[in-house]
Design a protein around this motif. Structure first.
Motif, PDB file in Angstrom:
ATOM      1  N   LYS A 307       0.845  -1.184   0.000  1.00  0.00           N
ATOM      2  CA  LYS A 307       0.000   0.000   0.000  1.00  0.00           C
ATOM      3  C   LYS A 307       0.887   1.243   0.000  1.00  0.00           C
ATOM      4  N   PRO A 308       0.521   2.285  -0.757  1.00  0.00           N
ATOM      5  CA  PRO A 308       1.293   3.527  -0.701  1.00  0.00           C
ATOM      6  C   PRO A 308       1.310   4.072   0.711  1.00  0.00           C
ATOM      7  N   ALA A 309       2.376   4.816   1.021  1.00  0.00           N
ATOM      8  CA  ALA A 309       2.515   5.350   2.373  1.00  0.00           C
ATOM      9  C   ALA A 309       1.351   6.263   2.734  1.00  0.00           C
ATOM     10  N   THR A 310       0.866   7.058   1.746  1.00  0.00           N
ATOM     11  CA  THR A 310      -0.244   7.958   2.039  1.00  0.00           C
ATOM     12  C   THR A 310      -1.499   7.192   2.408  1.00  0.00           C
ATOM     13  N   LEU A 311      -1.747   6.076   1.734  1.00  0.00           N
ATOM     14  CA  LEU A 311      -2.925   5.270   2.053  1.00  0.00           C
ATOM     15  C   LEU A 311      -2.800   4.658   3.437  1.00  0.00           C
ATOM     16  N   ARG A 312      -1.602   4.159   3.780  1.00  0.00           N
ATOM     17  CA  ARG A 312      -1.412   3.591   5.113  1.00  0.00           C
ATOM     18  C   ARG A 312      -1.610   4.658   6.183  1.00  0.00           C
ATOM     19  N   SER A 313      -1.133   5.870   5.915  1.00  0.00           N
ATOM     20  CA  SER A 313      -1.312   6.949   6.880  1.00  0.00           C
ATOM     21  C   SER A 313      -2.786   7.283   7.049  1.00  0.00           C
ATOM     22  N   ALA A 314      -3.534   7.288   5.935  1.00  0.00           N
ATOM     23  CA  ALA A 314      -4.966   7.574   6.017  1.00  0.00           C
ATOM     24  C   ALA A 314      -5.694   6.518   6.830  1.00  0.00           C
ATOM     25  N   ILE A 315      -5.308   5.252   6.647  1.00  0.00           N
ATOM     26  CA  ILE A 315      -5.940   4.180   7.410  1.00  0.00           C
ATOM     27  C   ILE A 315      -5.644   4.337   8.899  1.00  0.00           C
ATOM     28  N   ALA A 316      -4.385   4.677   9.232  1.00  0.00           N
ATOM     29  CA  ALA A 316      -4.025   4.849  10.637  1.00  0.00           C
ATOM     30  C   ALA A 316      -4.817   5.979  11.276  1.00  0.00           C
ATOM     31  N   VAL A 317      -4.956   7.096  10.568  1.00  0.00           N
ATOM     32  CA  VAL A 317      -5.723   8.222  11.106  1.00  0.00           C
ATOM     33  C   VAL A 317      -7.192   7.849  11.253  1.00  0.00           C
ATOM     34  N   ALA A 318      -7.739   7.095  10.292  1.00  0.00           N
ATOM     35  CA  ALA A 318      -9.138   6.676  10.371  1.00  0.00           C
ATOM     36  C   ALA A 318      -9.372   5.786  11.589  1.00  0.00           C
ATOM     37  N   VAL A 319      -8.430   4.875  11.867  1.00  0.00           N
ATOM     38  CA  VAL A 319      -8.567   4.019  13.050  1.00  0.00           C
ATOM     39  C   VAL A 319      -8.538   4.855  14.327  1.00  0.00           C
ATOM     40  N   TRP A 320      -7.622   5.826  14.372  1.00  0.00           N
ATOM     41  CA  TRP A 320      -7.559   6.710  15.544  1.00  0.00           C
ATOM     42  C   TRP A 320      -8.862   7.471  15.730  1.00  0.00           C
ATOM     43  N   PHE A 321      -9.415   7.992  14.634  1.00  0.00           N
ATOM     44  CA  PHE A 321     -10.670   8.756  14.710  1.00  0.00           C
ATOM     45  C   PHE A 321     -11.815   7.863  15.189  1.00  0.00           C
ATOM     46  N   LEU A 322     -11.858   6.609  14.708  1.00  0.00           N
ATOM     47  CA  LEU A 322     -12.923   5.690  15.114  1.00  0.00           C
ATOM     48  C   LEU A 322     -12.844   5.390  16.603  1.00  0.00           C
ATOM     49  N   VAL A 323     -11.626   5.133  17.101  1.00  0.00           N
ATOM     50  CA  VAL A 323     -11.465   4.862  18.533  1.00  0.00           C
ATOM     51  C   VAL A 323     -11.887   6.076  19.350  1.00  0.00           C
ATOM     52  N   THR A 324     -11.494   7.262  18.919  1.00  0.00           N
ATOM     53  CA  THR A 324     -11.860   8.483  19.642  1.00  0.00           C
ATOM     54  C   THR A 324     -13.373   8.688  19.650  1.00  0.00           C
ATOM     55  N   LEU A 325     -14.013   8.442  18.501  1.00  0.00           N
ATOM     56  CA  LEU A 325     -15.465   8.606  18.406  1.00  0.00           C
ATOM     57  C   LEU A 325     -16.195   7.626  19.320  1.00  0.00           C
ATOM     58  N   VAL A 326     -15.770   6.374  19.306  1.00  0.00           N
ATOM     59  CA  VAL A 326     -16.403   5.365  20.166  1.00  0.00           C
ATOM     60  C   VAL A 326     -16.199   5.721  21.635  1.00  0.00           C
ATOM     61  N   ALA A 327     -14.975   6.141  22.001  1.00  0.00           N
ATOM     62  CA  ALA A 327     -14.711   6.497  23.393  1.00  0.00           C
ATOM     63  C   ALA A 327     -15.573   7.676  23.838  1.00  0.00           C
ATOM     64  N   ALA A 328     -15.722   8.689  22.976  1.00  0.00           N
ATOM     65  CA  ALA A 328     -16.552   9.842  23.323  1.00  0.00           C
ATOM     66  C   ALA A 328     -18.016   9.447  23.469  1.00  0.00           C
ATOM     67  N   THR A 329     -18.477   8.547  22.592  1.00  0.00           N
ATOM     68  CA  THR A 329     -19.871   8.107  22.662  1.00  0.00           C
ATOM     69  C   THR A 329     -20.151   7.341  23.944  1.00  0.00           C
ATOM     70  N   VAL A 330     -19.259   6.401  24.269  1.00  0.00           N
ATOM     71  CA  VAL A 330     -19.448   5.606  25.489  1.00  0.00           C
ATOM     72  C   VAL A 330     -19.401   6.500  26.726  1.00  0.00           C
ATOM     73  N   THR A 331     -18.505   7.473  26.716  1.00  0.00           N
ATOM     74  CA  THR A 331     -18.406   8.385  27.854  1.00  0.00           C
ATOM     75  C   THR A 331     -19.685   9.198  28.022  1.00  0.00           C
ATOM     76  N   ALA A 332     -20.246   9.667  26.908  1.00  0.00           N
ATOM     77  CA  ALA A 332     -21.454  10.490  26.977  1.00  0.00           C
ATOM     78  C   ALA A 332     -22.679   9.687  27.410  1.00  0.00           C
ATOM     79  N   VAL A 333     -22.750   8.442  27.003  1.00  0.00           N
ATOM     80  CA  VAL A 333     -23.918   7.611  27.333  1.00  0.00           C
ATOM     81  C   VAL A 333     -23.936   7.243  28.806  1.00  0.00           C
ATOM     82  N   ASN A 334     -22.759   7.120  29.438  1.00  0.00           N
ATOM     83  CA  ASN A 334     -22.662   6.705  30.850  1.00  0.00           C
ATOM     84  C   ASN A 334     -23.326   5.331  31.027  1.00  0.00           C
ATOM     85  N   VAL A 335     -22.619   4.312  30.539  1.00  0.00           N
ATOM     86  CA  VAL A 335     -23.179   2.971  30.416  1.00  0.00           C
ATOM     87  C   VAL A 335     -23.732   2.440  31.733  1.00  0.00           C
TER      88      VAL A 335
END
Length: 514
Positions: A307-335
C-alpha cells in the motif's frame, strides 16, 4: 570430547555446533589463558595414505587462510591434528566471537534494508581482502555470517570448503560425486566445478536476497533442484517477492545473480560501494529515482505491491478517529448509570492510548530501521495484550471491592497474587530470551512455567467445579476464561521461545555449521 586437551594446550569446554564437516567447541587456551573456538574437521578423519594426504592438504590450505587479518574475518590462531574416535582429524583454533548468526536474524525477520546494505558491504570488504590474498570463501551463506553485539559482521570458515574437498586440485575444485559449497547459495560456475572470486559475490546475492525478502531467489525440494535452478532459471526481482523493496535493490541483487560471472560486479569492492550507497540512503528511494552505478533493465512488474505510504497513513488516522469517536460516545452515554467518573476516565484513557499509538506509528514509518527493532517485541504483543486485559479486569474488581467492608485480602494476595506475579515474571523472562541466554535464566523460566501450569489447572478446576482452589489465578476475574487463556498462552510461548533460541544459540554462538 568435553574436557579433552587438543594439541597439548586447548581444553574443550562445551560444544557450540555440529555439521557435515565436524564439530565446533568452545575451548580454553591453557598456555595463554584465554577462550578460543576449536573446529575439529572430523570429515577428514581416518587413516591410510589418502587420509594423510587429505589432512596434509587441509593444513596447507588452512595456513594460507590464516594469513587473512581483517576486521570482518574471524582470525585463525592455530591449527593442528588430534586423534578422535574416527581416527586422526585436523583442527583449527580461532578467536571466539560472541554473536548471533545471520540465519537467526532471517528467521526473526528483524533486518531493515539499510542494515542489510551495511552488513552486505562489510561482507564485501572481507571478501575483497580474501580475494586479494587469492583466497575464495566458496560457502557464503547466512550461518557463516556472525553479527556481533556491536552490530558488525564477521565472516566465518574462509577456505574451509576448499581445504576439506577430498578431490581439490590446483586446476579443478571438484569431481563427480563431491560438491563444495551449499546448493541454495551456489553460483552456476561453482556448480559446474569451476569457481572464481565472483562466485562468492553470487552467493552474497542469494544471501542478501533472502535477507531482504525473507526467502531465497529459487525454491527447490532438494540439492539437485537448487543446482538446476541456478544453472537454468532467472531469479525474480526482489520487489516482486516482498512489498516495499525499492528498485535500486532489484538492480543490485539481479546484477549479483547474473549467470555469467563477467556480468556481475567486477570485484567485491565495486559491490561494496553500491551497497554503501543504499545503506546511506535515509529512506527507500522511490522507484522512479532509484539509481545505481550500473543499472539493469527494468525488472518485471510487482506481483504484490505494498500500500502507498499515504494510504497507510490515512488508514491509521481513520482508526484513531474511530477509537476516539467510540470512546466519546461511550463516555457520553454513561453505560453503568453511575456518576463516579469511571466513564470519563475510561474514555480519556482510550483516547490517550490511541493517540500514543498513532504517534509511535508515524515515528516508525518515518524511520525504517525502527521497524526492524520492533519486529521482536511485536511477537509478544498478543500475550501482553491478554495480560493487560487480565490486569484491567482485576483492577476493576479490586476497585469495586475496596469500597466494601470485609475484603478477603488473605485470599487475594496468597492465592491469586503469587500466580499473577509468576505470570508477569514468565512473560518478562520469555521476552528476554536470546540465543545467548545462560542456563540459569532458562531454568528460572521453566520454574515459572511450572508454577503457571499449576495455576492454569487450579483456575480451570475452579471454573468447572465452582469450588475455590488454593493455588489459582484470581477467581473473581470475569469473564472466567481470560486467566486460563492468558496463563496457557504464556506457558506455550515460553516453551516455544526457549526451544527456538536454544537451537539458534547452539548454531550461532560461533561457527553455526562446521
Amino acid at each position: 570430547m568435553e574436557g579433552r586437551l587438543l594439541g597439548g594446550r586447548y581444553r574443550l569446554v562445551r560444544q557450540l555446533g555440529e555439521g557435515g564437516m565436524g564439530e565446533v567447541w568452545e575451548a580454553r587456551d591453557e598456555t595463554l589463558d584465554r577462550q578460543v573456538a576449536v573446529k575439529v574437521i572430523s570429515l577428514l578423519a581416518g587413516g591410510g595414505s589418502r587420509g594423510d594426504e587429505a589432512r596434509a592438504r587441509f593444513l596447507r590450505e588452512a595456513r594460507i587462510t590464516a594469513r587473512l587479518q581483517h576486521a570482518h574475518v574471524v582470525t585463525v590462531h592455530d591449527l593442528g591434528e588430534s586423534s578422535t574416535q574416527r581416527g586422526t582429524a585436523p583442527f583449527l583454533v580461532m578467536e571466539l566471537v560472541r554473536g548471533e548468526g545471520l540465519d537467526t536474524k532471517i528467521r526473526e525477520g528483524s533486518v531493515g534494508l539499510a542494515e542489510a546494505a551495511r552488513w552486505g558491504a562489510q561482507i564485501c570488504d572481507a571478501l575483497g581482502d580474501a580475494h586479494a590474498h587469492n583466497v575464495m570463501h566458496r560457502d557464503i551463506k547466512p550461518s557463516n555470517i556472525l553479527v556481533t553485539p556491536a552490530g558488525t559482521v564477521k565472516v566465518l570458515d574462509f577456505g574451509v570448503a576448499r581445504a576439506a574437498d577430498p578431490c581439490a586440485s590446483a586446476d579443478r575444485l571438484t569431481q563427480t560425486g563431491f560438491i563444495v559449497g551449499t546448493p541454495p547459495y551456489m553460483a552456476p560456475e561453482q556448480a559446474r566445478g569451476y569457481p572464481e572470486p565472483r562466485s562468492d559475490l553470487y552467493a552474497l546475492g542469494c544471501l542478501l536476497f533472502e535477507l531482504v525478502t525473507g526467502r531465497l531467489p529459487f525454491q527447490a525440494p532438494d540439492s539437485i533442484g537448487y543446482l538446476t535452478a541456478h544453472l537454468s532459471q532467472q531469479p525474480p526481482a526482489p520487489s516482486s517477492v516482498a512489498a516495499g523493496v525499492p528498485e535500486a535493490w532489484d538492480a543490485l541483487l539481479l546484477k549479483l545473480l547474473r549467470k555469467d560471472p563477467a556480468e556481475r560486479y567486477a570485484n567485491a569492492a565495486d559491490a561494496a560501494r553500491a551497497l554503501r550507497r543504499l545503506a546511506d540512503a535515509p529512506d527507500p528511494a522511490p522507484a522512479a529515482t532509484a539509481q545505481l552505478p550500473e543499472t539493469l533493465p527494468s525488472p518485471p512488474a510487482r506481483s504484490a505491491p505494498g500500500k502507498p505510504a499515504t494510504l497507510r497513513s490515512a488508514i491509521a488516522v481513520a482508526v484513531w478517529f474511530l477509537v476516539t469517536l467510540v470512546a466519546a460516545t461511550v463516555t457520553a452515554v454513561n453505560v453503568n448509570g453511575v456518576s463516579d467518573g469511571r466513564d470519563i476516565a475510561g474514555g480519556a484513557a482510550a483516547v490517550a492510548a490511541a493517540t500514543g499509538w498513532l504517534i509511535v506509528w508515524f515515528a516508525v514509518q518515518a524511520r525504517p530501521h525502527w521497524q526492524a527493532r520492533i519486529a521482536l517485541p511485536r511477537r509478544f504483543l498478543a500475550p501482553v495484550l491478554l495480560f493487560c486485559l487480565y490486569a484491567a479486569l482485576i483492577a476493576v474488581d479490586v476497585a469495586d471491592a475496596a469500597s466494601l467492608d470485609g475484603i478477603n485480602w488473605d485470599y487475594w494476595l496468597p492465592v491469586g497474587g503469587v500466580p499473577t506475579l509468576a505470570l508477569a515474571g514468565l512473560l518478562a523472562v520469555t521476552a528476554a530470551l536470546t540465543p545467548r541466554t545462560k542456563r540459569p535464566t532458562r531454568g528460572i523460566g521453566y520454574g515459572l512455567a511450572g508454577v503457571n501450569a499449576v495455576a492454569v489447572l487450579g483456575t480451570f478446576t475452579h471454573l468447572v467445579s465452582g469450588n475455590p482452589i488454593w493455588f489459582q489465578y484470581f477467581g473473581f476475574v470475569s469473564p472466567p476464561w481470560v486467566p486460563i487463556a492468558v496463563g496457557a498462552s504464556a506457558v506455550a510461548l515460553y516453551c516455544t521461545r526457549e526451544i527456538t533460541t536454544r537451537r539458534a544459540g547452539s548454531a550461532s554462538s560461533l561457527l553455526s555449521q562446521p
